[in-house]
Design an enzyme around this catalytic site. Sequence first.
Site, short mmCIF file in Angstrom:
data_model
loop_
_atom_site.label_atom_id
_atom_site.label_comp_id
_atom_site.label_asym_id
_atom_site.label_seq_id
_atom_site.Cartn_x
_atom_site.Cartn_y
_atom_site.Cartn_z
N TYR A 6 1.23 -1.52 0.31
CA TYR A 6 -0.02 0.08 0.14
C TYR A 6 0.83 0.69 0.25
O TYR A 6 1.66 1.20 1.01
CB TYR A 6 -0.67 0.00 0.90
N LYS A 53 -12.60 -5.18 2.39
CA LYS A 53 -13.46 -4.95 3.14
C LYS A 53 -15.17 -5.92 3.02
O LYS A 53 -15.60 -6.36 3.72
CB LYS A 53 -13.68 -4.62 4.90
C1 DHB Z 1 -7.37 -6.22 -2.71
C2 DHB Z 1 -8.40 -4.75 -2.80
C3 DHB Z 1 -8.24 -3.74 -1.66
O1 DHB Z 1 -8.96 -2.81 -1.64
C4 DHB Z 1 -7.39 -4.28 -1.05
O2 DHB Z 1 -7.67 -3.55 0.14
C5 DHB Z 1 -6.41 -5.33 -1.25
C6 DHB Z 1 -6.23 -6.24 -2.34
C7 DHB Z 1 -7.45 -7.25 -4.16
O3 DHB Z 1 -7.64 -6.38 -5.71
O4 DHB Z 1 -6.65 -7.83 -4.10
#
Ligand code: DHB
Length: 391
Positions: free
Chosen positions: A201, A298
Site C-alpha cells: 500500500y 472489507k
Molecule cells: C485487493 C483489493 C483491496 O481493496 C485491498 O485493500 C487489497 C487487495 C485486491 O483486489 O487484491
Amino acid sequence: MRTPVAIVGAGPAGLLLSHLLDLAGVESVIVETRSREYVEARIRAGILEQSTVDLLRETGLSDRLDREGDEHRGIYLQWPRERHHLDFVDLVGRSVTVYGQTEVTKDLGKARAAAGQQIYYEVADTAVHDIETDRPYLTFTDADGIPQKLDADLIVGCDGSFGPCRTAIPDAAKQTWERTYPYSWLGVLADVAPSTDELIYAWHPDGFAMHSMRSATVSRLYLQVPNGTDIGTWSDDRIWEALATRLGHGQDGWTLTPGPVTDKSVLPMRSFVQQPMRHGRLFLAGDAAHIVPPTGAKGLNLAVADVALLAPALATLVRDKDSTLADAYSDTALRRVWRCTHFSWWMTTMLHQSDDPFDRQLQLSQLQWLARSEAGRAGLAENYAGLPIGF
Ligand code: DHB
C-alpha cells in the site's frame, strides 16, 4: 411456490447463506437477475480475513482455497524512500489469505449446484411484498418470461446496493449515512508474476497505488485517479509508468516487472450504511445494507460476517420459532459494520491524495506513527486481519 427463506441475490452473500441454512436443515430459494456465468466472472477484491477462511473451512467450502490460497503474514506500507512491513501474525496472531472473491463465488456456486439448491438466474422485475406481515412474498419474471410468486416465511436481501430489498424498507423506518470520496481507483489485472511477496500500500504525492495479486502468475494493481476518469486515457504504458513511480521502482533495489494487462476498469469509492438491517420479515446482508470503499478489502468479509450471524438467527426462527437471535441480528451485525466502515474510511483517507495540504501532513504523521509504534501497527493489524465474527 413456497419456501421458508427466499433469498434475493446469488452473489457470495446469498450463496453462502443458502449453504449455511442447508447445514442447519432449512431450505431456501434464491433469485438472481444476472446469469451464473456473469456472477462467477465479476472481478472483485482478493483478501480473505482469518474469520472468513475459518468459516469456509468449518463449513466444507475450502478444498480449493486450501490448495490455491496464499496465506500472507501482513502487508507493506510505504511512502517515498520508506517501506515498512507490518507482520499481523506477530502483532495480533492472525493472518489473511489471498484468494479472489471471484474464486469464492465459483466454489460456492459449485457446492450449491451439487446440493441441488434451487436458484432462478436471469430473473427480472423482482419485488418484495408484505414484509410487515407474517406472509411476505416475492414476485419476479423468470428467465422464460413467466411471472412467478414465491411465498416465504422470511426474505433476505443479498442483492447489493442496486437491488430492490434495501429500498423496500420504508423511509420512516430507516436511517442512512453516506460519504463519497473525491477520487476513484483504476484497477488492473495483469498476466505477470507479482513483484512482491505481500501486498504493498503506497502513499505517493502523485496519488495512492497498490500492488496486490491473485496467484503466482497474476498481479492485481490499483492507481488513484480522479473521479470521472476516461479509461481510454490510460494506455498500458502509462499505467505501468505510474505504478513504477508510485510503488518506488528502483528504491533500495526493488523493481516492478510489467506484463500484459488482461483487464482494466475504473471503480468509484463510497461509504454507505443503512440501518436497521431488518424490517419485519425482511433481513439485509452484505452490500444491500452497507458499502465500503475498497481500501482494506472489507466488502466480501463483511458480507460473510453478516451471513454467519444471520444463518443461525433465521434457522432458530424458522425451526424453533425462537426470535432471540433474529431480534439481535441488526444491532450485532452493525457493530462490526461500523468498525469496518471506520477502518476502510481510515485506510482510504490516510493513503489517498486530497487537495488539502493540511491533510497531507496528517497522513504522513499517521504513517510515521505506524512505522514507529507497535501499538499503532497492532491496531491496524487487528482490523485488517479481521475482528471475530461476533465482535
Ligand atoms: C485487493 C483489493 C483491496 O481493496 C485491498 O485493500 C487489497 C487487495 C485486491 O483486489 O487484491
